[in-house]
Design an enzyme around this catalytic site. Structure first.
Site, PDB file in Angstrom:
ATOM      1  N   ASP A  66      -1.788  -0.675   5.902  1.00 30.72           N
ATOM      2  CA  ASP A  66      -2.410   0.199   7.389  1.00 30.72           C
ATOM      3  C   ASP A  66      -3.267   0.348   7.561  1.00 30.72           C
ATOM      4  O   ASP A  66      -3.335   0.011   8.894  1.00 30.72           O
ATOM      5  CB  ASP A  66      -1.293   1.741   7.749  1.00 30.72           C
ATOM      6  CG  ASP A  66      -2.441   2.508   6.179  1.00 30.72           C
ATOM      7  OD1 ASP A  66      -2.959   2.242   5.320  1.00 30.72           O
ATOM      8  OD2 ASP A  66      -2.837   3.648   6.881  1.00 30.72           O
ATOM      9  N   ASP A  76       0.932  -1.191   0.086  1.00 32.33           N
ATOM     10  CA  ASP A  76       0.123   0.167   0.080  1.00 32.33           C
ATOM     11  C   ASP A  76       0.969   0.876   0.449  1.00 32.33           C
ATOM     12  O   ASP A  76       1.768   1.338   0.465  1.00 32.33           O
ATOM     13  CB  ASP A  76      -1.103  -0.321   1.403  1.00 32.33           C
ATOM     14  CG  ASP A  76      -1.678   1.170   1.633  1.00 32.33           C
ATOM     15  OD1 ASP A  76      -2.204   1.729   0.299  1.00 32.33           O
ATOM     16  OD2 ASP A  76      -2.095   2.078   2.703  1.00 32.33           O
ATOM     17  N   ASP A  90      -0.105   5.431   1.146  1.00 36.59           N
ATOM     18  CA  ASP A  90      -1.080   6.043   1.549  1.00 36.59           C
ATOM     19  C   ASP A  90      -0.967   6.357   3.035  1.00 36.59           C
ATOM     20  O   ASP A  90      -1.171   4.787   3.604  1.00 36.59           O
ATOM     21  CB  ASP A  90      -1.991   6.680   1.594  1.00 36.59           C
ATOM     22  CG  ASP A  90      -1.825   7.408   0.189  1.00 36.59           C
ATOM     23  OD1 ASP A  90      -1.133   8.083  -0.063  1.00 36.59           O
ATOM     24  OD2 ASP A  90      -3.317   8.198  -0.117  1.00 36.59           O
TER      25      ASP A  90
END
Length: 281
Positions: free
Chosen positions: A224, A20, A22
């Site tokens: 996250d 991922d 961001d």
């Protein structure tokens, strides 16, 4: 394998990294990836693919991939489409700037038609990218004007700022599911996408390696937030990069899960350094 299987790979790396962006490789607030640079250089020297798997658009990734000198396959808009180098031979893929686009999700125009219709009928309160001017996207994301314009060039999804109740969100989710669409909760937005997710893309690439009848590499996934769960659950090694903005997501798998102490790219770099050291790479 089906007709959409690409050509067989000639070599098999020991690991494939799928990440991922961001809040994971990129800092949640500054979008910096500086702490991860030494590890990315180590991956490149070892011949280990670094596949970006993100809610971002292909237009957003163009400049970032150039900065990172990344030429590996990548995934956009939460698993909606795979962008593959030209030497991947995949049927039913459209050419785009030298890449092949393999769509797993829905086309944005179809998504917008549906959600705008049910917003009127059910009086849902939300604001999507299609409703926003560039200045509003900048306000919600903190992006520069040029970056915000690239973020608005969506092809397979629609991010929403949900302004209604949790009950209404569940109702909205059920209604779009009746039309083959999904709702993903990200860090800043909820995303309306097709019947796809980041995990299905990871499995697609695993199948690609398996098609060569060679040893399939172990997949390391890093994320996250909630919209990374499918990818993390599908990986051989899952790394949850700690966030300063929300609690770590819950995963189905209980083994081979790492939760970092540090946030963002520093946590990303520390976790991957440990994995590479353990693998003696």
């Amino acid at each position: 394998m089906n007709a959409q299987t690409p050509h067989q790979p000639t070599t098999t790396p020991p690991l494939v990294i799928m990440t991922d962006l961001d809040g994971t490789l990129l800092d949640h607030d500054t979008y910096s990836y500086a702490p991860a640079i030494p590890v990315m250089e180590r991956l490149k020297k070892a011949g280990i693919p670094l596949m970006l798997n993100t809610s971002k658009t292909a237009a957003e990734l163009m400049s970032l991939r150039h900065e990172l000198e990344n030429s590996d396959p990548y995934v956009v808009e939460n698993g909606s489409a795979l962008y593959l180098p030209a030497d991947f031979l995949v049927e039913n893929s459209a050419q785009n700037s030298g890449d092949q686009v393999h769509i797993l999700g829905a086309v944005r125009s179809e998504i917008l038609t549906l959600i705008q219709k049910i917003r009127v009928e059910e009086k849902f309160l939300f604001t999507g990218f299609a409703d926003m001017e560039v200045a509003e996207v900048i306000e919600y994301t903190g992006l520069s004007e040029s970056a915000a314009r690239r973020a608005m060039t969506r092809e397979f999804s629609e991010p929403l700022i949900w302004q209604d109740s949790a009950h209404q969100l569940r109702k909205f989710e059920a209604l779009i599911a009746n039309h083959g669409l999904r709702l993903l909760r990200g860090g800043r937005f909820v995303h309306v996408i097709g019947a796809c997710d980041k995990g299905k893309c990871l499995q697609w690439f695993r199948n690609w390696f398996a098609s060569a009848d060679q040893r399939v590499p172990r997949f390391v996934a890093l994320g996250d937030s909630q919209n990374d769960v499918a990818m993390l659950n599908t990986a051989d090694i899952a790394v949850i990069v700690r966030s300063s903005h929300h609690e770590p997501p819950d995963l189905e798998q209980q083994s081979a899960v790492i939760i970092t102490d540090e946030t963002g790219p520093q946590g990303w770099a520390t976790a991957l350094t440990q994995i590479l050291d353990d693998e003696q790479i």
